[in-house]
Design an enzyme around this catalytic site. Sequence first.
Site, PDB file in Angstrom:
ATOM      1  CB  THR A  70      33.246  47.022  37.963  1.00 46.66           C
ATOM      2  OG1 THR A  70      34.518  47.563  38.311  1.00 46.66           O
ATOM      3  CG2 THR A  70      32.884  47.441  36.540  1.00 46.66           C
ATOM      4  CG  ASN A 149      39.684  55.608  43.012  1.00 48.88           C
ATOM      5  OD1 ASN A 149      38.769  56.428  42.976  1.00 48.88           O
ATOM      6  ND2 ASN A 149      40.290  55.196  41.928  1.00 48.88           N
ATOM      7  CD  GLN A 178      40.069  52.354  47.322  1.00 44.32           C
ATOM      8  OE1 GLN A 178      40.773  52.056  48.302  1.00 44.32           O
ATOM      9  NE2 GLN A 178      40.296  51.821  46.127  1.00 44.32           N
ATOM     10  CB  SER A 199      35.107  45.600  45.661  1.00 41.95           C
ATOM     11  OG  SER A 199      35.864  44.709  44.919  1.00 41.95           O
ATOM     12  CG  HIS A 201      39.645  43.015  44.729  1.00 46.63           C
ATOM     13  ND1 HIS A 201      40.691  43.799  44.316  1.00 46.63           N
ATOM     14  CD2 HIS A 201      38.560  43.477  44.061  1.00 46.63           C
ATOM     15  CE1 HIS A 201      40.261  44.681  43.415  1.00 46.63           C
ATOM     16  NE2 HIS A 201      38.969  44.506  43.248  1.00 46.63           N
ATOM     17  CB  THR A 237      25.659  29.765  39.721  1.00 42.86           C
ATOM     18  OG1 THR A 237      24.748  29.149  38.814  1.00 42.86           O
ATOM     19  CG2 THR A 237      25.978  28.828  40.862  1.00 42.86           C
ATOM     20  CB  CYS A 325      41.061  51.545  36.687  1.00 39.96           C
ATOM     21  SG  CYS A 325      40.298  50.582  37.904  1.00 39.96           S
TER      22      CYS A 325
HETATM   23  N1  PLP Z   1      35.142  51.989  43.064  1.00 42.08           N
HETATM   24  C1  PLP Z   1      36.312  52.376  43.574  1.00 42.08           C
HETATM   25  C2  PLP Z   1      36.391  53.637  44.372  1.00 42.08           C
HETATM   26  C3  PLP Z   1      37.464  51.617  43.349  1.00 42.08           C
HETATM   27  O1  PLP Z   1      38.637  52.008  43.864  1.00 42.08           O
HETATM   28  C4  PLP Z   1      37.349  50.434  42.561  1.00 42.08           C
HETATM   29  C5  PLP Z   1      38.558  49.628  42.245  1.00 42.08           C
HETATM   30  O2  PLP Z   1      39.649  50.138  42.136  1.00 42.08           O
HETATM   31  C6  PLP Z   1      36.092  50.065  42.061  1.00 42.08           C
HETATM   32  C7  PLP Z   1      35.010  50.869  42.329  1.00 42.08           C
HETATM   33  C8  PLP Z   1      35.917  48.819  41.220  1.00 42.08           C
HETATM   34  O3  PLP Z   1      35.954  47.686  42.045  1.00 42.08           O
HETATM   35  P1  PLP Z   1      36.116  46.199  41.426  1.00 42.08           P
HETATM   36  O4  PLP Z   1      37.573  45.985  41.259  1.00 42.08           O
HETATM   37  O5  PLP Z   1      35.524  45.318  42.482  1.00 42.08           O
HETATM   38  O6  PLP Z   1      35.342  46.136  40.184  1.00 42.08           O
END
Ligand code: PLP
Length: 382
Positions: A70, A149, A178, A199, A201, A237, A325
């Site tokens: 994000t 996603n 993804q 990302s 996670h 940091t 989300c």
């Molecule tokens: N972009 C896509 C395609 C995602 O699926 C997601 C999270 O679901 C994000 C961006 C956002 O990632 P983060 O959770 O690291 O902010």
Amino acid sequence: MIYFDNSATTQILPEVLDTYMKTSQRFIGNPSSLHRLGEQAGLLLQKSREQLAALLDVAPSEIFFTSGATEGNNWVIKGTAAAKRPFGNHIIISSIEHPSVSETVNQLAEQGFDVTRVPVDATGHVQPEDLQPLIREETILVSVMAVNNEVGSVQPIRAISECLAAYPNIHFHVDSVQAVGKVPVTDWLTDRVDFATFSAHKFHGPKGTGFVFWRQGRKIAPLLAGGGQENNQRSGTENVAGIVSMAKAFRLALTDSEQKTAHIRAVKDYLMASLASFDKVRIFSEHSDTSAPHILCFGLKGIRGEVLVHAFEQKEIYLSTTSACSSKKKVKSSTLLAMGVPESERTTGVRLSLDETNTLMEAEQFMIVFKQLYQQFSQINS
Ligand code: PLP
């Protein structure tokens, strides 16, 4: 417990968690500190940068650490807008981008930027020939994700790169969240991609850590001002333990990825064929190579997606509506809307997102529960 919500987040791998813990305990310094402890932490950061760069075949100086995608998406888009405003105010994104892209350009539109959304076809794919006529002299940025996603459509990044080859001044951003470990990196990190966001996670790394590939020679403005970390481009940091363990998770995600994706695709194919045999099921994901191996979106006629998600939860099976989300905000799927799915069906969307730890046996258990629920809901609806 069956966890089919890996596109929302993945479980951190034990060996990645171990690296996180050990790094946190052994390297306590702030990488910006002048003393030895700071220097040690700084060297670790540099090593992680080099590891990520080597895996992507880019230069270490082109990797910038963030708190996740994000932030990365906000940075690339707002940073481009700020740096390139004197040259133009036109931005193109696909109509199926994640909210961290689409909401960011909505904010920019309020500030006078002109945003165009390139449509997708009924399978959720951008057609490069639809993009070409939208490009103008004032276009400063094109942002198209590697893998959607919600339905898993794999976007034609190579073909879009070819289309953009004639416009070297336009920044090309690819949200690659993804795609990691699911689509070969060479398919989406082409020579024409200027920025790619990641990302941790989403690939069994820790939450709250990510990185941006930023091609040398491109200019964006910093998003966060402060102490001047990350070569003065992203202050704050650094999350040293997060970054070190992210680099490890990324390496593991790309290791044996062909074998892992073949397994995931076999589980998805089984689920897809089994679900498709039910009259009232509509499959929204495509069955082809241009659909990611791990995402399967479907709907059960007349049943809202969240009802099915909670019914499965009762049986300890975890899924999501079309994306984690948007599910709490109760917004309808923007991807299904862009694909032309009728309103009544858009609310039914459920997403199964798999990874290599899921088994065929779990898929069979899922289908047993699905069959029971299908019968229950059919009785209620008849
Ligand atoms: N972009 C896509 C395609 C995602 O699926 C997601 C999270 O679901 C994000 C961006 C956002 O990632 P983060 O959770 O690291 O902010």
